[in-house]
Design an enzyme around this catalytic site. Sequence first.
Site, PDB file in Angstrom:
ATOM      1  N   LYS A   1     -15.095 -21.560 -25.451  1.00  0.00           N
ATOM      2  CA  LYS A   1     -15.134 -22.177 -24.116  1.00  0.00           C
ATOM      3  C   LYS A   1     -13.709 -22.498 -23.732  1.00  0.00           C
ATOM      4  CE  LYS A   1     -15.212 -26.009 -22.226  1.00  0.00           C
ATOM      5  NZ  LYS A   1     -14.205 -26.074 -21.117  1.00  0.00           N
TER       6      LYS A   1
ATOM      7  N   GLU B   1      -8.343 -30.862 -33.716  1.00  0.00           N
ATOM      8  CA  GLU B   1      -6.888 -31.018 -33.557  1.00  0.00           C
ATOM      9  C   GLU B   1      -6.703 -31.847 -32.298  1.00  0.00           C
ATOM     10  OE1 GLU B   1      -3.651 -31.168 -32.521  1.00  0.00           O
ATOM     11  OE2 GLU B   1      -3.382 -29.015 -32.098  1.00  0.00           O
TER      12      GLU B   1
ATOM     13  N   CYS C   1       1.068 -31.461 -28.217  1.00  0.00           N
ATOM     14  CA  CYS C   1       0.541 -32.471 -29.143  1.00  0.00           C
ATOM     15  C   CYS C   1       1.596 -32.888 -30.158  1.00  0.00           C
ATOM     16  CB  CYS C   1      -0.711 -31.950 -29.819  1.00  0.00           C
ATOM     17  SG  CYS C   1      -0.602 -30.246 -30.322  1.00  0.00           S
TER      18      CYS C   1
ATOM     19  N   GLU D   1      -0.423 -41.245 -26.270  1.00  0.00           N
ATOM     20  CA  GLU D   1       0.040 -39.887 -25.992  1.00  0.00           C
ATOM     21  C   GLU D   1       0.137 -39.714 -24.474  1.00  0.00           C
ATOM     22  OE1 GLU D   1      -2.615 -36.457 -26.848  1.00  0.00           O
ATOM     23  OE2 GLU D   1      -0.858 -35.563 -27.780  1.00  0.00           O
TER      24      GLU D   1
END
Length: 504
Positions: free
Chosen positions: A195, A269, A304, A406
Site C-alpha cells: 500500500k 520502522e 527518520c 520528530e
Amino acid sequence: MPDTHLTQTPYEPTLDERALARALSGSHLIGGKLVPARSGKTFAVVNPATGEEVARAAEGDEADVDAAVRNAAEAQKLWAKMPARKRGALVAQCSALIKTHVEEIARLIALETGKALRTESRVEANTVADVLEFFGGLGGEIKGESVPFAPNVLSVTVREPLGVVGAIIPWNVPLLLMTLKIAPALVAGNTVVVKSAEEAPLTVLRICELMNRVLPPGCFNMLSGFGPECGGPLVAHPEVKKVTFTGSVPVGRIVAKAAAEKLIPVTLELGGKSPMIIFADCDFEKTVAGALTSMRFTRQGQSCTAASRIYVERPIYDRFVAAMAERVDAMVMGDPLDEKTDIGTIISDDQMSRVKGFIAEGLATAGAIGRACSAMPKDPALAKGKFIQPHIFTNLPASSRLVTEEIFGPVTCIFPFDDAEAVLAAANDSEYGLAASVWTNNLKIGLEFAHRLEAGLVQINQNLVVQANLSYGGVKSSGLGKEASLESMLEHFTHKKTIMMNYA
Ligand code: NAI
Ligand code: MG
C-alpha cells in the site's frame, strides 16, 4: 466498471514525467494488470512545487485489498515452489530493468514528492536497483542447519516463506523503503501487496509495473489509497501472514495491535530524533559537511535518521553554528526538476503546517534563537510551492518539543556541551533510538559512545544512509526488527521449520 483497463504506459524509459504520471493515473496493479479501484474512486496526486494536479490515483478500499491479497495468495503457491536462486535471479533481472529506467524514475519521484532531482531523487532511484541486485544474489542463502541431536536421528532446519506479505510505506523515501521490504520478501518465497503512501503513489506503481514485466503475475501487487480505508484492511486480511510498516509511531502502534489480533509477525520502522555528538578534536570541515548531509537538508529534513539534535563541544560551538548557518544559506532552494536545485519542497500542506507550527513555537520560546537560512525561490511558477526555509535553532531548553519530537522538516537544534557523561545522557534522553553519530579523532571515546548510545545504528565520523547488507532498524519507539541485510531477510520473511528423521 471494466475489470481491467489497458495500460497506456510506455515500456521504454521516458523523460516526460508529466505524461508518465497521467498514464499511470487511476490504477492499482493487481495480478499483473493495471486495474481501477472497484469503487471507481480516485484522488489527486499533486506536484508540491507548483500545487498542480499531475495525476489521479486509484482510491483503494477493502474490496481492492481482498482482490490483491487473493491474487498474491494464489501466486505464492507457485512462487514458493520455484528454486530460491531462480527467484533471486528474477529479482536481479528486475534490477537490470530498473537500471535502464533510473532517469525516468528520478524525474517522476521529483515530480510527485518535490525532492530535488540532483541531490535526492536520482540518488534514490539508483538505490532501488542496488537493493534489488543485492537481495537477488541471496537466494542460495535461504538454507537451514543440521543439528547433532542423537545418533540415528537426522535433525535439520529449513527456512520456509511466510505467505502473503502486506507492506505499508511512507512518502519520504518511498522507493528505497519499499524495495527494502519487497526484495527480501520475494526472494524468500513470499508474495507481496504494497500500500503506497497517499502523497506518493506514482513512482512506486511504475516500479511495480516494470517488475511485473519480469515476475510472474500476482507476486508483486500495488494498491494506492488512504491509511484507515486501505492500509487497515490490508493488515487485517486473514490471508496476510506478515506486515512490514514504515511510518509514524502512532500508526505503527495501530498496525502492531492489528497484527497482534491475528498473531502474525510485524516489522516496524518508526522514525527518530537522532543525536549527533561532536567533540572539539574532530576534523572540523568533514564534520560540518557531515552535519549538512546528516540533517538531510536537501530532503527538507524529511528523514527518520535526520540529525535533528546536534551537540557540540564548547570550544568549537560558536564556530560550528556559524559554519552551519553559512553552508545552509548557500544551498539553493527551487524547482525540484532543475539540476541547480539543492533543496526542493515539503511533501504536503499537512506536513507544511506541522513543520511551521514547530518553527513558530521555537521562535516564540524565550531566549531561543532561530536562524532562517537559504533564500525562498523567486520564480513565480513556484509561488504556490511548499517551500520552507531551513531553520537552525540554538538556546532551546531540552524540554522544548523541537528537541523531543520528530519534526520531519528542515529544522535542527544545536547545543553546546562541556561534559562527556552529560552529553551521553542528553543524547539517550529520548523516546526514540534509530540512529546516532559521534565525531572525534579520539577513537577510544568514539567506540565507548558507540556502545553506550541507545540506537539501532551508530556511526563514527560519518553518517551514511541505509546500505544494503547492513542491518537497519531502531530500538525504543523507533521500531521493531531490522531491514536491509541477509539476517533480516531470514529473520523477518521466513520461518524456521525443524525436521527430524529417525533412521535407527
Ligand atoms: P503515517 O504513519 O500516517 O503514514 C505512513 C503510511 O501509513 C502511509 O502509507 C499511510 O497511508 C499509512 N497509514 C496511515 N494510517 C493507517 C492505518 N490506520 N492503518 C494502516 N496504514 C495506515 O505518516 P504521515 O501522516 O505521512 O506523517 C506523519 C509523521 O510521521 C511525520 O511527520 C513523521 O514524523 C512520521 N513519519 C516517519 C516516517 C519514517 O520514515 N519513519 C515516514 C513518514 C512519516
Ligand atoms: Mg498520518
